[in-house]
Every structure is written in structure tokens, then in C-alpha cells.
Design a protein around this motif. Structure first.
Motif, PDB file in Angstrom:
ATOM      1  N   MET A  10      -0.466  -1.115   4.492  1.00 21.54           N
ATOM      2  CA  MET A  10      -1.509  -1.460   3.522  1.00 21.54           C
ATOM      3  C   MET A  10      -2.031  -2.869   3.759  1.00 21.54           C
ATOM      4  SD  MET A  10      -0.398   0.295  -0.075  1.00 21.54           S
ATOM      5  CE  MET A  10       1.268  -0.288  -0.226  1.00 21.54           C
ATOM      6  N   GLY A  11      -1.958  -3.331   5.003  1.00 14.78           N
ATOM      7  CA  GLY A  11      -2.308  -4.704   5.310  1.00 14.78           C
ATOM      8  C   GLY A  11      -3.713  -5.114   4.911  1.00 14.78           C
ATOM      9  N   GLY A  12      -4.715  -4.278   5.175  1.00 15.63           N
ATOM     10  CA  GLY A  12      -6.091  -4.678   4.901  1.00 15.63           C
ATOM     11  C   GLY A  12      -6.636  -4.231   3.566  1.00 15.63           C
ATOM     12  N   VAL A  13      -5.796  -3.633   2.715  1.00 13.18           N
ATOM     13  CA  VAL A  13      -6.283  -3.065   1.457  1.00 13.18           C
ATOM     14  C   VAL A  13      -6.804  -4.154   0.520  1.00 13.18           C
ATOM     15  CG1 VAL A  13      -5.569  -1.874  -0.650  1.00 13.18           C
ATOM     16  CG2 VAL A  13      -4.883  -0.993   1.572  1.00 13.18           C
ATOM     17  N   VAL A  14      -6.069  -5.239   0.382  1.00 12.03           N
ATOM     18  CA  VAL A  14      -6.486  -6.308  -0.532  1.00 12.03           C
ATOM     19  C   VAL A  14      -7.816  -6.893  -0.072  1.00 12.03           C
ATOM     20  CG1 VAL A  14      -5.896  -8.587  -1.433  1.00 12.03           C
ATOM     21  CG2 VAL A  14      -4.125  -6.835  -1.243  1.00 12.03           C
ATOM     22  N   THR A  15      -7.937  -7.130   1.232  1.00 10.27           N
ATOM     23  CA  THR A  15      -9.183  -7.665   1.776  1.00 10.27           C
ATOM     24  C   THR A  15     -10.342  -6.699   1.531  1.00 10.27           C
ATOM     25  OG1 THR A  15      -7.906  -8.757   3.507  1.00 10.27           O
ATOM     26  CG2 THR A  15     -10.260  -8.580   3.862  1.00 10.27           C
ATOM     27  N   THR A  16     -10.099  -5.413   1.743  1.00  5.48           N
ATOM     28  CA  THR A  16     -11.145  -4.409   1.528  1.00  5.48           C
ATOM     29  C   THR A  16     -11.577  -4.370   0.070  1.00  5.48           C
ATOM     30  OG1 THR A  16     -10.252  -3.067   3.328  1.00  5.48           O
ATOM     31  CG2 THR A  16     -11.716  -1.962   1.779  1.00  5.48           C
ATOM     32  N   LEU A  17     -10.610  -4.404  -0.851  1.00  5.36           N
ATOM     33  CA  LEU A  17     -10.948  -4.363  -2.276  1.00  5.36           C
ATOM     34  C   LEU A  17     -11.686  -5.626  -2.716  1.00  5.36           C
ATOM     35  CD1 LEU A  17      -7.747  -2.694  -3.778  1.00  5.36           C
ATOM     36  CD2 LEU A  17     -10.005  -1.672  -3.477  1.00  5.36           C
ATOM     37  N   LEU A  18     -11.252  -6.785  -2.213  1.00  6.30           N
ATOM     38  CA  LEU A  18     -11.941  -8.035  -2.558  1.00  6.30           C
ATOM     39  C   LEU A  18     -13.382  -8.016  -2.043  1.00  6.30           C
ATOM     40  CD1 LEU A  18      -9.211 -10.758  -1.929  1.00  6.30           C
ATOM     41  CD2 LEU A  18     -10.232 -10.125  -4.112  1.00  6.30           C
ATOM     42  N   PHE A  19     -13.558  -7.526  -0.822  1.00  7.33           N
ATOM     43  CA  PHE A  19     -14.904  -7.450  -0.276  1.00  7.33           C
ATOM     44  C   PHE A  19     -15.756  -6.467  -1.079  1.00  7.33           C
ATOM     45  CE2 PHE A  19     -18.241  -6.101   2.644  1.00  7.33           C
ATOM     46  CZ  PHE A  19     -18.732  -7.321   3.047  1.00  7.33           C
ATOM     47  N   SER A  20     -15.145  -5.385  -1.538  1.00  6.42           N
ATOM     48  CA  SER A  20     -15.867  -4.409  -2.346  1.00  6.42           C
ATOM     49  C   SER A  20     -16.341  -5.030  -3.660  1.00  6.42           C
ATOM     50  CB  SER A  20     -14.963  -3.204  -2.619  1.00  6.42           C
ATOM     51  OG  SER A  20     -15.642  -2.239  -3.377  1.00  6.42           O
ATOM     52  N   ILE A  74      -3.809   3.468   0.916  1.00  9.55           N
ATOM     53  CA  ILE A  74      -2.697   3.378  -0.032  1.00  9.55           C
ATOM     54  C   ILE A  74      -1.964   4.717  -0.102  1.00  9.55           C
ATOM     55  CG2 ILE A  74      -2.132   3.138  -2.483  1.00  9.55           C
ATOM     56  CD1 ILE A  74      -4.410   1.035  -2.617  1.00  9.55           C
ATOM     57  N   ARG A  75      -2.710   5.818  -0.202  1.00  8.49           N
ATOM     58  CA  ARG A  75      -2.077   7.143  -0.272  1.00  8.49           C
ATOM     59  C   ARG A  75      -1.268   7.443   0.984  1.00  8.49           C
ATOM     60  NH1 ARG A  75      -5.990  11.658  -1.223  1.00  8.49           N
ATOM     61  NH2 ARG A  75      -4.087  12.832  -1.496  1.00  8.49           N
ATOM     62  N   ARG A  76      -1.819   7.090   2.158  1.00 15.41           N
ATOM     63  CA  ARG A  76      -1.116   7.328   3.424  1.00 15.41           C
ATOM     64  C   ARG A  76       0.172   6.496   3.479  1.00 15.41           C
ATOM     65  NH1 ARG A  76      -4.631   5.386   7.017  1.00 15.41           N
ATOM     66  NH2 ARG A  76      -5.886   7.262   6.967  1.00 15.41           N
ATOM     67  N   ALA A  77       0.080   5.225   3.087  1.00 20.45           N
ATOM     68  CA  ALA A  77       1.252   4.349   3.119  1.00 20.45           C
ATOM     69  C   ALA A  77       2.327   4.843   2.157  1.00 20.45           C
ATOM     70  CB  ALA A  77       0.852   2.924   2.774  1.00 20.45           C
ATOM     71  N   LEU A  78       1.930   5.273   0.956  1.00 20.77           N
ATOM     72  CA  LEU A  78       2.912   5.777  -0.018  1.00 20.77           C
ATOM     73  C   LEU A  78       3.573   7.058   0.471  1.00 20.77           C
ATOM     74  CD1 LEU A  78       1.038   5.078  -3.380  1.00 20.77           C
ATOM     75  CD2 LEU A  78       2.960   3.799  -2.391  1.00 20.77           C
ATOM     76  N   PHE A  79       2.798   7.920   1.140  1.00 17.85           N
ATOM     77  CA  PHE A  79       3.355   9.157   1.689  1.00 17.85           C
ATOM     78  C   PHE A  79       4.449   8.855   2.704  1.00 17.85           C
ATOM     79  CE2 PHE A  79       3.269  12.282   5.158  1.00 17.85           C
ATOM     80  CZ  PHE A  79       3.631  13.426   4.466  1.00 17.85           C
ATOM     81  N   TYR A  80       4.163   7.938   3.655  1.00 17.82           N
ATOM     82  CA  TYR A  80       5.151   7.610   4.684  1.00 17.82           C
ATOM     83  C   TYR A  80       6.324   6.822   4.125  1.00 17.82           C
ATOM     84  CZ  TYR A  80       2.007   9.486   8.169  1.00 17.82           C
ATOM     85  OH  TYR A  80       1.216  10.334   8.907  1.00 17.82           O
ATOM     86  N   ARG A  81       6.078   6.008   3.117  1.00 21.74           N
ATOM     87  CA  ARG A  81       7.192   5.287   2.483  1.00 21.74           C
ATOM     88  C   ARG A  81       8.129   6.253   1.768  1.00 21.74           C
ATOM     89  NH1 ARG A  81       4.665  -0.379   0.133  1.00 21.74           N
ATOM     90  NH2 ARG A  81       4.091  -1.192   2.167  1.00 21.74           N
ATOM     91  N   LYS A  82       7.559   7.304   1.168  1.00 20.93           N
ATOM     92  CA  LYS A  82       8.410   8.300   0.506  1.00 20.93           C
ATOM     93  C   LYS A  82       9.246   9.052   1.531  1.00 20.93           C
ATOM     94  CE  LYS A  82       8.427  12.065  -2.840  1.00 20.93           C
ATOM     95  NZ  LYS A  82       9.719  12.473  -2.360  1.00 20.93           N
TER      96      LYS A  82
END
Length: 197
Positions: A1-11, A49-57
Motif C-alpha cells: 500500500m506504499g502509494g495509497v496515501v500519495t494517491t489519496l492526497l493527490f485526489s 488496499i483490497r489487494r494488500a488486505l487479501f494477501y495479508r490475510k
């Protein structure tokens, strides 16, 4: 989820800028294009986020319900994996991954086997202080997860493998430079939006 925060801030910044333009000049149909285009950023963030949570589970299930044994890192493989960029002009690009070669020994039978870890985007072997890890195997016996790494205490500590650094030294700081550039752009855009006239 490395770029998620950056993507949301840019959004958020994207929609703030569009809202500012609408407020200043009134609504025009051209703004619909920009509003629709802006939906891609939150969509990509949610997908990541969904992909990361799936693999973390999957990983946590393997740790709780799977088998574990001690392993020894015996080598590293570097691979540049091709992918096509998104957008109108799809270009072939490469992502560099590092794979750890791990030798496991079954404590019951004494039989050794070798597995390859999942790919790491960073040269993880440069941060390790020991070649010992714990390997968790899921119920299927096909997926392996490495845990309980022993990290270096100091950056200057010797590497566990003597591989040439080649591109790694330049690559290690590139993510931080990208974050700094993004922060400067965001600050300048906010100042521009807040300035009168």
C-alpha cells in the motif's frame, strides 16, 4: 500500500482545485471530464488496499494455521519484471524485484529443500544482519512466507552477501526524492489556490 496515501492526497488536491475553479468561474461542462478523470485515483487506491488486505490475510492464515520451520538464506536473485503502463500510450516498462533463495530443513526427516521468496521491491538483503529466517508454509504446501528477519543494528554493518551494488545505491533513495517532489508540488498548488486573484 506504499502509494495509497500519495494517491489519496493527490485526489483531494485534484478535487479541491476543480472545486476552486468552479467556485471562481461557475460550472462549465468541461469540468465533467476532470471530475470523471479524478475518479480513477480513489478507485486505484481502493483496489490497492483490497489487494494488500487479501494477501495479508493469506499470510496471517499461513502463520496461524500452517507449518513453520527455520530456514537459511543462501542466495539472492534480481529480476526485472516487464509490465505495461496504464493510459492511452501503453509503454513496456520494468520493475526490479529481489528474490531470496531459502534452504529449509525438515526437523522430522532431515530432508532439505529450497524455495524462492516472493519478490521484494527493495534490496532487502542489504538490511539483513543474519541469514536465518522462519519459513511459514500454508496448508496447500505451495505458498511460503518469510518471517522473523534479523535486521542490521547499524547501516554500516557488513552485508550478509557480497554482491555488487550496481543500480541499488541510486535506487534506494529515489522513493524519498519522489515524496519530496510531490510535497513541494502540493504546497505550491495549495498556495496558488489560496492566493487572491
Amino acid at each position: 500500500m506504499g502509494g495509497v496515501v500519495t494517491t489519496l492526497l493527490f485526489s483531494v488536491l485534484w478535487y479541491s482545485a476543480i472545486g476552486s475553479f468552479i467556485f471562481q468561474s461557475g460550472f462549465q461542462t468541461i469540468f465533467l471530464v476532470f471530475l470523471a478523470a479524478g475518479l480513477m485515483m480513489p478507485y486505484q487506491a481502493v483496489t490497492s488496499i483490497r489487494r494488500a488486505l487479501f494477501y495479508r490475510k493469506q499470510r496471517s492464515d499461513a502463520i496461524v494455521h500452517g507449518d513453520s520451520c527455520r530456514g537459511k538464506i543462501v542466495g539472492i536473485t534480481r529480476q526485472d519484471v516487464p509490465y505495461y503502463s496504464t493510459g492511452k500510450h501503453r509503454q513496456l516498462r520494468y520493475r526490479r524485484y529481489y528474490y531470496l533463495e531459502v534452504e529449509m530443513t525438515d526437523s522430522d526427516t532431515g530432508i532439505s529443500s529450497r524455495i524462492q521468496s516472493q519478490g521484494y521491491r527493495r534490496p532487502i538483503h542489504r538490511y539483513l544482519g543474519s541469514d536465518r529466517v522462519t519459513v511459514y508454509t500454508d496448508k496447500s504446501g505451495w505458498k511460503h512466507y518469510l518471517e522473523e528477519f534479523q535486521w542490521k543494528e547499524h547501516r554500516s554493518d557488513p552485508d550478509i552477501f557480497d554482491y555488487p551494488r550496481e543500480f541499488e545505491e541510486v535506487h534506494l533513495g529515489s522513493e524519498r526524492v519522489g515524496q519530496i517532489i510531490f510535497a513541494v508540488v502540493v504546497i505550491l498548488m495549495i498556495l496558488n489556490m489560496l492566493s487572491p486573484g
